[in-house]
Design an enzyme around this catalytic site. Structure first.
Site, mmCIF file in Angstrom:
data_model
loop_
_atom_site.group_PDB
_atom_site.id
_atom_site.type_symbol
_atom_site.label_atom_id
_atom_site.label_comp_id
_atom_site.label_asym_id
_atom_site.label_seq_id
_atom_site.Cartn_x
_atom_site.Cartn_y
_atom_site.Cartn_z
ATOM 1 N N ASP A 267 0.819 -1.218 0.000
ATOM 2 C CA ASP A 267 0.000 0.000 0.000
ATOM 3 C C ASP A 267 0.850 1.264 0.000
ATOM 4 O O ASP A 267 2.047 1.242 0.326
ATOM 5 C CB ASP A 267 -0.982 -0.005 1.185
ATOM 6 C CG ASP A 267 -0.297 0.043 2.542
ATOM 7 O OD1 ASP A 267 0.808 -0.533 2.678
ATOM 8 O OD2 ASP A 267 -0.848 0.653 3.473
ATOM 9 N N GLU B 227 0.387 -1.395 5.581
ATOM 10 C CA GLU B 227 1.441 -0.849 6.447
ATOM 11 C C GLU B 227 1.181 0.604 6.809
ATOM 12 O O GLU B 227 1.410 1.024 7.939
ATOM 13 C CB GLU B 227 2.807 -0.968 5.752
ATOM 14 C CG GLU B 227 4.020 -0.628 6.634
ATOM 15 C CD GLU B 227 4.378 0.853 6.705
ATOM 16 O OE1 GLU B 227 5.126 1.239 7.591
ATOM 17 O OE2 GLU B 227 3.880 1.637 5.857
HETATM 18 ZN ZN LIG Z 1 6.670 2.515 3.881
#
Ligand SMILES: [Zn+2]
Ligand SMILES: *[C@@H]1O[C@H](CO)[C@@H](O)[C@H](O)[C@H]1NC(C)=O
Ligand SMILES: *[C@@H]1O[C@H](CO)[C@@H](O)[C@H](O)[C@H]1NC(C)=O
Ligand SMILES: *[C@@H]1O[C@H](CO)[C@@H](O)[C@H](O)[C@H]1NC(C)=O
Length: 522
Positions: free
Chosen positions: A144, A209
């Site tokens: 992401d 993340e």
């Molecule tokens: Zn990162």
């Protein structure tokens, strides 16, 4: 005693004090000078004999270059954005999954590789080693990206992967699709060349993340724990090779993150009886809370520079600083109070000196003629390695010093443990050797991440977590991170592939070589 007699005595005492001060200063200066001159210049393991394992080499030809750049650009064009803590572009995450299978057919079909989806969109690969007794390691990267809008001033649209003057522009080019694609492209090439690792390893690609890794990294950890996996080390994004960014440092430095600062979200609130604005009390909830916030801003957390890995960073880099910085850096035991005062002047270096305090929300009031009964503020703290959430909370209560202000911890975690960086630290030494083989002019040193990564969820699986990728950061580049005009040079992206290609092979050594004593070599 006469007056002149007492004067004489004072004079004598002063003389003794001054001369002993002089002697002390001279002594400290001599010790400092000796330390400066006897700096360890990266000897030890670099001179030692390493078991040869890099049997495959990668020389990128014209055809491969076109292919690997096309793959990378396609990865950037898929907008795998995490919009908010609860919202991701799941369409893009599914598209990314299909894309990976198409771009890396050998990885997905090799009998050596076991692949599975975790938390619907994250990927876990297990690459089987021929020697099961060798403890596996793990490489992490994330799919992401943070949102980006062309109207913020991008030179090329953020999901275009447009190439301008040798740079590919786009969200994710340095955070973190460069690592992700670099690792898989390296594995694809290794497998195509017939490579079979001796030491097995995992690759984990989290899909959330940027919003704390709660479904991606945390589920990967859960799966590995269920299987009783222990890891020799974990390597994730974090620090990079910085060139011309640290003032006074000559030449590039690769900092390998040994730890991450902790975090805490703290809520301050003041409740009073509501009242009419025509008969205000002497202090309102807003006034009381504003005073508390002002006290926090006027009284920063204590200076702790040198009590965490940041002290190691400067000691390792000392020999690359010009005088007089070289002298100061190699004697932090003497100069760290002075250095802290210099570093705290700029927000970017202040982050290394202490736990930082940022007031990020301030809410109160509903109507122009009503004294609000409730005022609330939120404080975001980034906790220095030498402190804990609990200690920081106590300091906040003391600093605010007002019973009417309620101080509550909303959530938080302590700073991450500090991974090994000595001659026996396998992961650290392998990363260091791989960097130096590829970039001989770089100085490698331990560092600390002031942001957080997915790897923080892996503390139960290993004691050794390293945050590093071989992206080159030059002046102006750190601002591109989560900012506008995020980009990577095509040359640097190729270097990243070569880096992971060599790193994976370097991990095949059974154990680290015995270090040569640097004293004998010098
Ligand atoms: Zn990162
Ligand atoms: C690499 O080749 C050497 C012989 O040159 C051999 O001893 C070693 O086992 C090989 N390493 C791997 C990982 O295959
Ligand atoms: C989500 O990703 C898809 C591509 O997979 C894209 O077409 C769409 O515009 C994205 N949605 C948003 C809201 O950005
Ligand atoms: C995965 O998808 C299933 C079915 O669509 C859903 O119930 C589940 O909550 C999803 N899990 C995650 C971690 O998103």
């Amino acid at each position: 005693m006469t007056e002149s007699g007492s004067k004489l005595r004072i004079f004598k005492i002063l003389k003794i004090i001054i001369s002993s001060l002089l002697i002390t200063v001279l002594l400290l200066f001599t010790i400092a000078a000796i330390r400066t001159l006897s700096l360890d210049v990266n000897a030890g393991l670099q001179l030692a004999h390493w078991e040869k394992t890099n049997n495959k080499s990668l020389v990128i030809d014209h055809h491969q270059r076109e292919e690997l750049l096309a793959n990378f650009k396609e990865a950037i064009r898929i907008p795998t954005v995490s919009f908010s803590n609860t919202e991701s572009n799941t369409t893009a995450l599914l598209e990314f999954d299909r894309f990976l299978r198409k771009a890396f057919p050998t990885v997905f079909s090799s009998s050596l590789v076991h692949h599975e989806l975790v938390g619907n969109y994250s990927h876990l690969f297990w690459v089987k080693g021929s020697q099961p007794e060798l403890v596996p390691y793990m490489l992490l990267a994330h799919i992401d990206v943070v949102p980006a809008s062309e109207s913020d001033g991008w030179e090329a649209p953020p999901f275009s992967a447009k190439e301008i003057d040798g740079f590919i522009y786009g969200r994710g080019t340095i955070d973190d699709k460069n690592s992700l694609m670099g690792i898989l492209q390296a594995l694809e090439y290794l497998l195509l060349k017939g490579y079979a690792p001796r030491r097995g390893f995992y690759i984990g690609l989290g899909h959330d993340e940027e919003i704390n890794g709660l479904n991606g990294a945390m589920n990967i950890v859960r799966v590995l724990k269920q299987r009783g996996v222990q890891l020799l080390f974990v390597m994730d994004e974090g620090l990079t090779i910085s060139d011309g960014i640290i003032p006074g440092l000559e030449g590039p430095a690769a900092l390998i993150g040994l730890s991450e600062k902790g975090q805490a979200a703290v809520k301050l609130s003041v409740s009073v009886a509501p009242g009419h604005a025509s008969m205000p009390p002497r202090e309102t909830s807003i006034g009381i809370l504003a005073t508390a916030v002002k006290r926090l801003e006027d009284n920063p957390m204590p200076r702790l520079f040198g009590y965490g890995p940041e002290g190691d960073t400067f000691e390792h880099l000392a020999h690359k600083f010009s005088f007089p910085l070289k002298f100061i850096m190699s004697n932090l035991w003497l100069f760290s109070p002075l250095l802290s005062r210099i570093l705290e002047r700029k927000p970017v270096s202040n982050a290394f000196v202490r736990t930082t305090t940022a007031v990020t929300f301030f809410n109160a009031g509903v109507k122009i003629n009503v004294i609000p009964s409730l005022a609330e503020a939120y404080v975001n703290l980034r906790i220095h390695s030498a402190q804990s959430v609990e200690e920081v909370l106590d300091i906040i209560k003391d600093t605010v010093g007002d019973q009417r202000v309620k101080v509550e911890l909303v959530d938080g975690f302590d700073p991450l443990p500090i991974s090994g960086a000595d001659e026996k630290a396998f992961g650290f030494q392998i990363i260091k050797k791989t960097v130096l083989d590829l970039f001989p002019t770089v100085t490698v040193a331990p560092g600390i991440c002031i942001g957080n990564t997915d790897s923080r969820h892996f503390v139960d699986l290993t004691k050794n977590i390293y945050r590093f990728s071989p992206a080159w950061f030059k002046p102006g580049d750190p601002e591109r991170f989560h900012g506008i005009n995020e980009r990577i040079s095509t040359k640097n992206y190729e270097e990243m592939i070569v880096f992971y290609f060599n790193l994976i092979q370097n991990c095949d050594i059974r154990k680290l070589p015995e270090p040569h004593s640097s004293v004998h070599e010098l």
